[in-house]
Design a protein around this motif. Structure first.
Motif, PDB file in Angstrom:
ATOM      1  N   VAL A 111      -6.960  -9.822  -8.371  1.00  0.00           N
ATOM      2  CA  VAL A 111      -5.793  -9.334  -9.116  1.00  0.00           C
ATOM      3  C   VAL A 111      -5.838  -7.818  -9.256  1.00  0.00           C
ATOM      4  CG1 VAL A 111      -4.576  -9.467 -11.319  1.00  0.00           C
ATOM      5  CG2 VAL A 111      -5.574 -11.529 -10.321  1.00  0.00           C
ATOM      6  N   TRP A 112      -6.981  -7.284  -9.649  1.00  0.00           N
ATOM      7  CA  TRP A 112      -7.086  -5.833  -9.877  1.00  0.00           C
ATOM      8  C   TRP A 112      -6.785  -5.046  -8.612  1.00  0.00           C
ATOM      9  CZ3 TRP A 112     -12.361  -5.793 -12.857  1.00  0.00           C
ATOM     10  CH2 TRP A 112     -12.171  -6.355 -14.127  1.00  0.00           C
ATOM     11  N   SER A 113      -7.242  -5.529  -7.472  1.00  0.00           N
ATOM     12  CA  SER A 113      -6.994  -4.794  -6.222  1.00  0.00           C
ATOM     13  C   SER A 113      -5.507  -4.652  -5.978  1.00  0.00           C
ATOM     14  CB  SER A 113      -7.652  -5.507  -5.042  1.00  0.00           C
ATOM     15  OG  SER A 113      -7.105  -6.808  -4.877  1.00  0.00           O
ATOM     16  N   HIS A 114      -4.775  -5.730  -6.188  1.00  0.00           N
ATOM     17  CA  HIS A 114      -3.332  -5.698  -5.964  1.00  0.00           C
ATOM     18  C   HIS A 114      -2.644  -4.793  -6.988  1.00  0.00           C
ATOM     19  CE1 HIS A 114       0.569  -6.979  -4.597  1.00  0.00           C
ATOM     20  NE2 HIS A 114       0.883  -7.370  -5.807  1.00  0.00           N
ATOM     21  N   LEU A 115      -3.024  -4.917  -8.248  1.00  0.00           N
ATOM     22  CA  LEU A 115      -2.403  -4.087  -9.286  1.00  0.00           C
ATOM     23  C   LEU A 115      -2.718  -2.607  -9.092  1.00  0.00           C
ATOM     24  CD1 LEU A 115      -3.085  -6.267 -12.448  1.00  0.00           C
ATOM     25  CD2 LEU A 115      -0.897  -5.946 -11.272  1.00  0.00           C
ATOM     26  N   ALA A 116      -3.956  -2.294  -8.734  1.00  0.00           N
ATOM     27  CA  ALA A 116      -4.366  -0.898  -8.603  1.00  0.00           C
ATOM     28  C   ALA A 116      -3.725  -0.206  -7.408  1.00  0.00           C
ATOM     29  CB  ALA A 116      -5.891  -0.810  -8.495  1.00  0.00           C
ATOM     30  N   ALA A 117      -3.416  -0.947  -6.359  1.00  0.00           N
ATOM     31  CA  ALA A 117      -2.890  -0.343  -5.141  1.00  0.00           C
ATOM     32  C   ALA A 117      -1.426  -0.700  -4.894  1.00  0.00           C
ATOM     33  CB  ALA A 117      -3.739  -0.780  -3.948  1.00  0.00           C
ATOM     34  N   TYR A 118      -0.776  -1.329  -5.848  1.00  0.00           N
ATOM     35  CA  TYR A 118       0.601  -1.792  -5.652  1.00  0.00           C
ATOM     36  C   TYR A 118       1.554  -0.627  -5.439  1.00  0.00           C
ATOM     37  CZ  TYR A 118       4.975  -4.265  -6.333  1.00  0.00           C
ATOM     38  OH  TYR A 118       6.226  -4.783  -6.152  1.00  0.00           O
ATOM     39  N   ASP A 119       2.395  -0.734  -4.440  1.00  0.00           N
ATOM     40  CA  ASP A 119       3.430   0.259  -4.169  1.00  0.00           C
ATOM     41  C   ASP A 119       4.763  -0.474  -4.211  1.00  0.00           C
ATOM     42  OD1 ASP A 119       5.236   2.091  -3.187  1.00  0.00           O
ATOM     43  OD2 ASP A 119       4.117   2.535  -1.361  1.00  0.00           O
ATOM     44  N   PRO A 120       5.585  -0.228  -5.252  1.00  0.00           N
ATOM     45  CA  PRO A 120       6.844  -0.960  -5.369  1.00  0.00           C
ATOM     46  C   PRO A 120       7.790  -0.713  -4.199  1.00  0.00           C
ATOM     47  CG  PRO A 120       6.710   0.776  -7.026  1.00  0.00           C
ATOM     48  CD  PRO A 120       5.390   0.721  -6.325  1.00  0.00           C
ATOM     49  N   ASP A 121       7.610   0.393  -3.482  1.00  0.00           N
ATOM     50  CA  ASP A 121       8.463   0.679  -2.329  1.00  0.00           C
ATOM     51  C   ASP A 121       8.025  -0.074  -1.075  1.00  0.00           C
ATOM     52  OD1 ASP A 121      10.034   2.445  -3.836  1.00  0.00           O
ATOM     53  OD2 ASP A 121       8.646   4.095  -3.445  1.00  0.00           O
ATOM     54  N   ALA A 122       6.806  -0.561  -1.068  1.00  0.00           N
ATOM     55  CA  ALA A 122       6.291  -1.298   0.088  1.00  0.00           C
ATOM     56  C   ALA A 122       5.325  -2.371  -0.392  1.00  0.00           C
ATOM     57  CB  ALA A 122       5.604  -0.333   1.053  1.00  0.00           C
ATOM     58  N   PRO A 123       5.806  -3.362  -1.165  1.00  0.00           N
ATOM     59  CA  PRO A 123       4.898  -4.328  -1.782  1.00  0.00           C
ATOM     60  C   PRO A 123       4.066  -5.151  -0.811  1.00  0.00           C
ATOM     61  CG  PRO A 123       7.173  -5.041  -2.011  1.00  0.00           C
ATOM     62  CD  PRO A 123       7.204  -3.644  -1.445  1.00  0.00           C
ATOM     63  N   LEU A 124       4.554  -5.401   0.374  1.00  0.00           N
ATOM     64  CA  LEU A 124       3.797  -6.230   1.314  1.00  0.00           C
ATOM     65  C   LEU A 124       2.933  -5.400   2.256  1.00  0.00           C
ATOM     66  CD1 LEU A 124       6.409  -8.995   2.100  1.00  0.00           C
ATOM     67  CD2 LEU A 124       4.537  -9.027   0.456  1.00  0.00           C
ATOM     68  N   ASP A 125       3.008  -4.074   2.152  1.00  0.00           N
ATOM     69  CA  ASP A 125       2.168  -3.222   2.994  1.00  0.00           C
ATOM     70  C   ASP A 125       0.766  -3.062   2.433  1.00  0.00           C
ATOM     71  OD1 ASP A 125       4.196  -2.872   4.780  1.00  0.00           O
ATOM     72  OD2 ASP A 125       4.796  -0.901   4.025  1.00  0.00           O
ATOM     73  N   SER A 126       0.558  -3.482   1.196  1.00  0.00           N
ATOM     74  CA  SER A 126      -0.756  -3.350   0.578  1.00  0.00           C
ATOM     75  C   SER A 126      -1.757  -4.222   1.312  1.00  0.00           C
ATOM     76  CB  SER A 126      -0.690  -3.786  -0.893  1.00  0.00           C
ATOM     77  OG  SER A 126      -1.987  -3.976  -1.408  1.00  0.00           O
ATOM     78  N   PRO A 127      -2.977  -3.693   1.523  1.00  0.00           N
ATOM     79  CA  PRO A 127      -4.003  -4.558   2.128  1.00  0.00           C
ATOM     80  C   PRO A 127      -4.372  -5.716   1.202  1.00  0.00           C
ATOM     81  CG  PRO A 127      -4.950  -2.463   1.439  1.00  0.00           C
ATOM     82  CD  PRO A 127      -3.467  -2.357   1.231  1.00  0.00           C
ATOM     83  N   TYR A 128      -3.916  -5.639  -0.044  1.00  0.00           N
ATOM     84  CA  TYR A 128      -4.250  -6.667  -1.031  1.00  0.00           C
ATOM     85  C   TYR A 128      -3.050  -7.563  -1.351  1.00  0.00           C
ATOM     86  CZ  TYR A 128      -7.498  -2.810  -1.526  1.00  0.00           C
ATOM     87  OH  TYR A 128      -8.366  -1.787  -1.261  1.00  0.00           O
ATOM     88  N   ALA A 129      -2.027  -7.560  -0.505  1.00  0.00           N
ATOM     89  CA  ALA A 129      -0.790  -8.279  -0.790  1.00  0.00           C
ATOM     90  C   ALA A 129      -0.996  -9.780  -0.988  1.00  0.00           C
ATOM     91  CB  ALA A 129       0.226  -8.037   0.322  1.00  0.00           C
ATOM     92  N   HIS A 130      -2.001 -10.357  -0.366  1.00  0.00           N
ATOM     93  CA  HIS A 130      -2.189 -11.811  -0.437  1.00  0.00           C
ATOM     94  C   HIS A 130      -3.265 -12.245  -1.421  1.00  0.00           C
ATOM     95  CE1 HIS A 130       0.493 -12.125   2.950  1.00  0.00           C
ATOM     96  NE2 HIS A 130      -0.226 -11.213   3.577  1.00  0.00           N
ATOM     97  N   THR A 131      -3.984 -11.307  -2.014  1.00  0.00           N
ATOM     98  CA  THR A 131      -5.126 -11.680  -2.841  1.00  0.00           C
ATOM     99  C   THR A 131      -4.740 -12.436  -4.099  1.00  0.00           C
ATOM    100  OG1 THR A 131      -5.144  -9.522  -3.947  1.00  0.00           O
ATOM    101  CG2 THR A 131      -6.538  -9.767  -1.990  1.00  0.00           C
TER     102      THR A 131
END
Length: 166
Positions: free
Chosen positions: A92-112
């Motif tokens: 959860v923290w990885s996704h929250l810490a790196a979340y980009d609202p302009d590109a939510p699925l581009d995060s390397p943590y999008a599926h965690t």
């Protein structure tokens, strides 16, 4: 690959009582990465960006081969990935810490988060929430993810941006 148990670590010889730890934790690097990213945003200091980038580089190196979850970190050698534990918090923290609202699925943590929700959900009587460890048959040998997962997601509240730097 099996990670050997940590040998006893002696305290520093200088009398400080400090103990050297050679393992690396994914959750600590996520915390450090987020902290220095916020400092960089507030101060513009290039050193803060470098430190954030370094911490998130380590976190990204802990993404599983299937790209769905993060491992807990390394063993005592500081190099070998520790695959014995899959903590929920780093998912959860990885996704929250790196979340980009302009590109939510581009995060390397999008599926965690979805991975954790589908494998770490637990029910105890009337209570449902997150378990400390995955509940997949591969992890526990008996439990399977709930069949009603994932629940409907509530609307995402708007994010209030930080005020501009002065």
């Amino acid at each position: 690959m099996s990670i050997p148990p940590s040998p006893p670590t002696p305290a520093a010889e200088d009398g400080s009582g400090l103990v050297e730890r050679t393992w690396k934790a994914t959750e600590h690097n996520i915390d450090v990465g987020a902290f220095f990213a916020m400092l960089h945003r507030l101060t513009g200091a290039p050193t803060c960006k470098t430190r954030s980038d370094d911490a998130f580089t380590f976190a990204r190196s802990m993404i599983s081969d299937d790209r769905n979850h993060l491992w807990t970190g390394t063993g005592p050698d500081g190099v070998t990935v520790d695959e014995k534990a899959v903590p929920e918090d780093v998912q959860v923290w990885s996704h929250l810490a790196a979340y980009d609202p302009d590109a939510p699925l581009d995060s390397p943590y999008a599926h965690t988060v979805d991975w954790a929700a589908g494998r770490m959900a637990a029910t105890d009587g009337p209570f449902t929430g997150s378990a400390a460890a995955p509940s997949t048959p591969a992890a526990s040998g008996s439990r399977a993810p709930p069949t009603s997962w994932p629940p409907a997601r509530p609307a995402t509240p708007p994010v209030t941006p930080l005020p501009p730097r002065r």
